[in-house]
Enzyme design. Structure first.
Site, PDB file in Angstrom:
ATOM      1  N   HIS A   1      27.029 -10.660   2.455  1.00 53.80           N
ATOM      2  CA  HIS A   1      27.892 -11.085   3.563  1.00 53.80           C
ATOM      3  C   HIS A   1      29.215 -11.560   2.967  1.00 53.80           C
ATOM      4  O   HIS A   1      29.216 -12.268   1.965  1.00 53.80           O
ATOM      5  CB  HIS A   1      27.207 -12.210   4.345  1.00 53.80           C
ATOM      6  CG  HIS A   1      27.795 -12.423   5.708  1.00 53.80           C
ATOM      7  ND1 HIS A   1      29.048 -12.971   5.897  1.00 53.80           N
ATOM      8  CD2 HIS A   1      27.319 -12.143   6.941  1.00 53.80           C
ATOM      9  CE1 HIS A   1      29.302 -13.015   7.205  1.00 53.80           C
ATOM     10  NE2 HIS A   1      28.263 -12.522   7.860  1.00 53.80           N
TER      11      HIS A   1
ATOM     12  N   ARG B   1      30.760  -4.405   7.036  1.00 54.82           N
ATOM     13  CA  ARG B   1      30.531  -5.573   6.179  1.00 54.82           C
ATOM     14  C   ARG B   1      30.621  -5.240   4.694  1.00 54.82           C
ATOM     15  O   ARG B   1      31.132  -6.027   3.897  1.00 54.82           O
ATOM     16  CB  ARG B   1      29.140  -6.127   6.506  1.00 54.82           C
ATOM     17  CG  ARG B   1      28.894  -7.491   5.985  1.00 54.82           C
ATOM     18  CD  ARG B   1      27.601  -8.033   6.533  1.00 54.82           C
ATOM     19  NE  ARG B   1      27.738  -8.523   7.891  1.00 54.82           N
ATOM     20  CZ  ARG B   1      26.715  -8.939   8.639  1.00 54.82           C
ATOM     21  NH1 ARG B   1      25.499  -8.905   8.166  1.00 54.82           N
ATOM     22  NH2 ARG B   1      26.920  -9.390   9.861  1.00 54.82           N
TER      23      ARG B   1
ATOM     24  N   ARG C   1      23.856  -2.448   6.870  1.00 55.55           N
ATOM     25  CA  ARG C   1      23.463  -2.765   8.249  1.00 55.55           C
ATOM     26  C   ARG C   1      24.655  -3.184   9.108  1.00 55.55           C
ATOM     27  O   ARG C   1      25.514  -3.950   8.671  1.00 55.55           O
ATOM     28  CB  ARG C   1      22.426  -3.892   8.249  1.00 55.55           C
ATOM     29  CG  ARG C   1      22.013  -4.342   9.637  1.00 55.55           C
ATOM     30  CD  ARG C   1      20.904  -5.358   9.584  1.00 55.55           C
ATOM     31  NE  ARG C   1      21.278  -6.556   8.881  1.00 55.55           N
ATOM     32  CZ  ARG C   1      21.977  -7.551   9.409  1.00 55.55           C
ATOM     33  NH1 ARG C   1      22.409  -7.484  10.663  1.00 55.55           N
ATOM     34  NH2 ARG C   1      22.254  -8.618   8.686  1.00 55.55           N
TER      35      ARG C   1
ATOM     36  N   THR D   1      15.132 -15.958  10.653  1.00 54.64           N
ATOM     37  CA  THR D   1      15.463 -15.744  12.070  1.00 54.64           C
ATOM     38  C   THR D   1      16.200 -16.945  12.652  1.00 54.64           C
ATOM     39  O   THR D   1      17.237 -16.795  13.320  1.00 54.64           O
ATOM     40  CB  THR D   1      14.175 -15.478  12.890  1.00 54.64           C
ATOM     41  OG1 THR D   1      13.648 -14.205  12.501  1.00 54.64           O
ATOM     42  CG2 THR D   1      14.464 -15.469  14.384  1.00 54.64           C
TER      43      THR D   1
ATOM     44  N   GLU E   1      31.718  -8.173  16.927  1.00 54.12           N
ATOM     45  CA  GLU E   1      31.586  -8.340  15.477  1.00 54.12           C
ATOM     46  C   GLU E   1      32.052  -7.067  14.794  1.00 54.12           C
ATOM     47  O   GLU E   1      32.244  -6.019  15.438  1.00 54.12           O
ATOM     48  CB  GLU E   1      30.143  -8.689  15.089  1.00 54.12           C
ATOM     49  CG  GLU E   1      29.771 -10.115  15.500  1.00 54.12           C
ATOM     50  CD  GLU E   1      28.362 -10.525  15.134  1.00 54.12           C
ATOM     51  OE1 GLU E   1      27.698  -9.791  14.384  1.00 54.12           O
ATOM     52  OE2 GLU E   1      27.923 -11.576  15.616  1.00 54.12           O
TER      53      GLU E   1
ATOM     54  N   HIS F   1      22.667 -11.332   1.575  1.00 57.37           N
ATOM     55  CA  HIS F   1      22.405 -11.666   2.983  1.00 57.37           C
ATOM     56  C   HIS F   1      21.227 -10.899   3.567  1.00 57.37           C
ATOM     57  O   HIS F   1      20.456 -11.461   4.346  1.00 57.37           O
ATOM     58  CB  HIS F   1      23.669 -11.345   3.787  1.00 57.37           C
ATOM     59  CG  HIS F   1      23.600 -11.719   5.231  1.00 57.37           C
ATOM     60  ND1 HIS F   1      23.447 -13.030   5.649  1.00 57.37           N
ATOM     61  CD2 HIS F   1      23.686 -10.970   6.354  1.00 57.37           C
ATOM     62  CE1 HIS F   1      23.437 -13.061   6.977  1.00 57.37           C
ATOM     63  NE2 HIS F   1      23.555 -11.833   7.432  1.00 57.37           N
TER      64      HIS F   1
ATOM     65  N   LEU G   1      18.109  -8.786  14.272  1.00 57.21           N
ATOM     66  CA  LEU G   1      17.196  -9.356  15.267  1.00 57.21           C
ATOM     67  C   LEU G   1      16.708  -8.247  16.192  1.00 57.21           C
ATOM     68  O   LEU G   1      15.538  -8.212  16.597  1.00 57.21           O
ATOM     69  CB  LEU G   1      17.898 -10.451  16.074  1.00 57.21           C
ATOM     70  CG  LEU G   1      18.282 -11.732  15.296  1.00 57.21           C
ATOM     71  CD1 LEU G   1      19.131 -12.657  16.167  1.00 57.21           C
ATOM     72  CD2 LEU G   1      17.044 -12.470  14.805  1.00 57.21           C
TER      73      LEU G   1
HETATM   74  C1  SIN Z   1      26.725 -13.142  11.101  1.00 64.72           C
HETATM   75  O1  SIN Z   1      26.602 -13.909  12.047  1.00 64.72           O
HETATM   76  O2  SIN Z   1      27.779 -12.872  10.554  1.00 64.72           O
HETATM   77  C2  SIN Z   1      25.503 -12.485  10.592  1.00 64.72           C
HETATM   78  C3  SIN Z   1      24.998 -11.568  11.614  1.00 64.72           C
HETATM   79  C4  SIN Z   1      24.148 -10.546  10.983  1.00 64.72           C
HETATM   80  O3  SIN Z   1      23.790 -10.663   9.826  1.00 64.72           O
HETATM   81  O4  SIN Z   1      23.867  -9.563  11.669  1.00 64.72           O
END
Ligand code: SIN
Length: 529
Positions: free
Chosen positions: A235, A279, A375, A40, A110, A340, A381
């Site tokens: 990631h 992603r 995801r 976290t 994002e 990730h 979070l």
């Molecule tokens: C990131 O900041 O690229 C990761 C964010 C995430 O894993 O949701």
């Protein structure tokens, strides 16, 4: 009073602990390192929620389902996105100061989000800000915390989880109540797994070293249903230096681009959304371009954003780049994919209940169904907060004393792989044998070799031959006796690696983050969404 043990101290664990304590439960948090030492606090990008004008939970839900390759559970996703805004308000009440701009709370973008809806704090220190606020709240509420106490196994009495076996902390005496050194047992009416993910299954990961899949492995050994373990998110942009520190997707959200060894952008040829494609798409494209250039990392070019903006918006990444010898305001930096996030885990219903009476799971350890096969950025979070709140309410209700019902909604048949594999169960089904030490096992597992094997054979591109080789190699190892944290983790990594490989073998088509290069079919319902 319901005695609740919460195992883990990230957002999901501490949230559950705080809210369950508020509703009258007697709560103890058990965590294997220092409180808050998990993933976290490392979260950079932020937390997604439809709180801004021009957005709506239904839009967030649609983006989540699309990113998940259409394999997410629509009801779980609806819960996530509908309840997200209320949990953001809770976080603010807990003391999280989200970054602001002239319009109010600042909104970031994002990949795969159709709206700018990512809240962040301290630039790229969102997770650290949330973690600090939750730790302060736990302390204010007087919740007991046993640090440096490692989960070994669940205690199951007459089919109900009745506690945990632990290796107490030996360094700070904080676990003295558990007993002397050696194995201890903590009894409870309810156990909540909030142990996070398992990035350390792989040679390269963005996760902290404690992410060893302890909760999933212990739950599987106890016979809980686990699912979707083949869906491991890689990631696309970890800095290509030892430790592979994360470079947030938010950097691409601000306009940074990926280039190959010749300095050419390559993502637009793969997906019209280019750097802001989901992603799994970006990670796969980076991986394949690296293969085409003999393993040389691609580069992330953020130079046009300027030194001042990079330092103020991304202070942590700026420091990480500089520590590694790069000035990312002047030169593109080398990046590689790294493990990730685990989309799969212990199967739960919408209140965090697992298939085992007395056991709940929240956060990354849980398979709620919200992530499908991949995801959406910054939903982790949020999932931790939303489903921890629900689990805490469930624990606080009188009903929690009764054995839980079968998890609902039931996972969609044919889309997931389930394993209910008690350790040492009689042989006879393929599931039963997954966690039992194979007869030919002759060497104690070596963590480094296991991580390399998983990276080489069970990474971004998979095929039947590689998975079979991984399975055979894993069968040649046995787990160490869990006598300390390290050996307990190695046992968990071996068990989880076996389950992951079996799940990857069982899913013979590609879907989201699970790519079978030998597959003739692709499950991807994104287009239809
Ligand atoms: C990131 O900041 O690229 C990761 C964010 C995430 O894993 O949701």
């Amino acid at each position: 009073m319901t005695r609740v043990l919460v195992v883990g101290s990230g957002i999901a664990g501490l949230w559950t602990a705080i809210r369950a304590a508020e509703s009258g439960c007697d709560v103890t948090v058990v965590t294997k390192a220092a409180v808050g030492a998990g993933a976290t606090a490392w979260a950079q990008g932020g937390i997604a929620a439809a709180i801004f004008a021009g957005d709506a939970p239904a839009r967030h839900a649609a983006d989540t389902l699309i990113a998940g390759a259409g394999l997410g559970d629509p009801e779980a996703v609806r819960v996530l996105t509908d309840e997200g805004p209320a949990r953001i308000r809770d976080l603010i009440r807990f003391g999280v100061a989200f970054d602001r701009d002239d319009s109010g709370i600042a909104r970031g973008l994002e990949a795969a989000h159709s709206r700018s809806r990512i809240l962040h704090a301290g630039g790229d220190a969102t997770g650290a800000a949330i973690q600090a606020a939750l730790i302060a709240t736990v302390r204010r509420r007087g919740v007991r915390v046993l640090e440096r106490t490692s989960l070994v196994d669940l205690v199951v009495d007459a089919g109900r989880v009745a506690g945990i076996r632990v290796i107490p902390g030996v360094r700070d005496g904080s676990a003295a109540s558990v007993g002397a050194e050696g194995m201890g047992e903590l009894r409870a009416d309810a156990v909540v797994l909030a142990t996070g993910g398992a990035g350390c299954l792989f040679r390269y990961t963005t996760n902290p070293e404690i992410a060893t899949g302890d909760g999933v492995a212990a739950a599987a050994r106890a016979g809980a249903e686990v699912a979707d373990l083949e869906f491991v998110q890689f990631h696309p942009t970890a800095l290509a230096v030892p430790g592979t520190p994360l470079i947030s997707e938010a950097v691409r959200g601000e306009g940074a681009v990926l280039r190959d060894a010749e300095g050419r952008r390559f993502l637009a040829h793969v997906d019209p959304r280019a750097e802001l494609a989901p992603r799994d798409v970006v990670a796969r494209a980076v991986w394949r371009r690296m293969a085409e250039q003999d393993g040389t990392p691609v580069v992330l070019d953020a130079t046009h954003l300027g030194a001042a903006r990079l330092a103020s918006r991304f202070p942590g990444i700026d420091a990480a780049c500089r520590a590694a010898g790069f000035d990312w305001a002047r030169e593109p930096v080398p990046v590689v994919p790294a493990a990730h996030y685990a989309m799969g885990g212990v199967v739960t219903d919408l209140a965090g209940r697992t298939s085992l009476p007395g056991l709940w799971a929240v956060g990354e350890v849980a398979r709620t169904g919200v992530h499908g096969a991949n995801r959406l950025a910054s939903n982790s979070l949020l999932e931790g907060a939303v489903f921890a709140e629900r689990a805490a309410r469930d624990l606080g209700s009188a009903a929690s004393a009764a054995p839980p019902a079968t998890p609902s909604p039931a996972p969609v048949a044919g889309r997931i792989t389930r394993h209910a594999a008690p350790l040492g169960a009689p042989a006879g089904s393929s599931d039963d044998s997954l966690l039992a030490a194979p007869a030919m096992a002759n060497a104690v597992v070596d963590r480094g070799e296991l991580q390399q094997l998983m990276w080489d054979r069970v990474g971004l591109d998979r095929d039947a031959e590689g998975l079979a080789a991984a399975s055979a190699r894993l069968a040649g190892w046995h787990a160490p006796e869990p006598v300390d944290r390290r050996s307990a983790e190695d046992r968990n990594l071996l068990d989880l690696a076996r389950l992951t490989v079996a799940a990857a073998m069982a899913r013979t088509e590609s879907a989201g983050a699970h790519t079978r290069t030998d597959a003739t079919s692709v499950t991807d319902e994104r287009e239809a969404a």
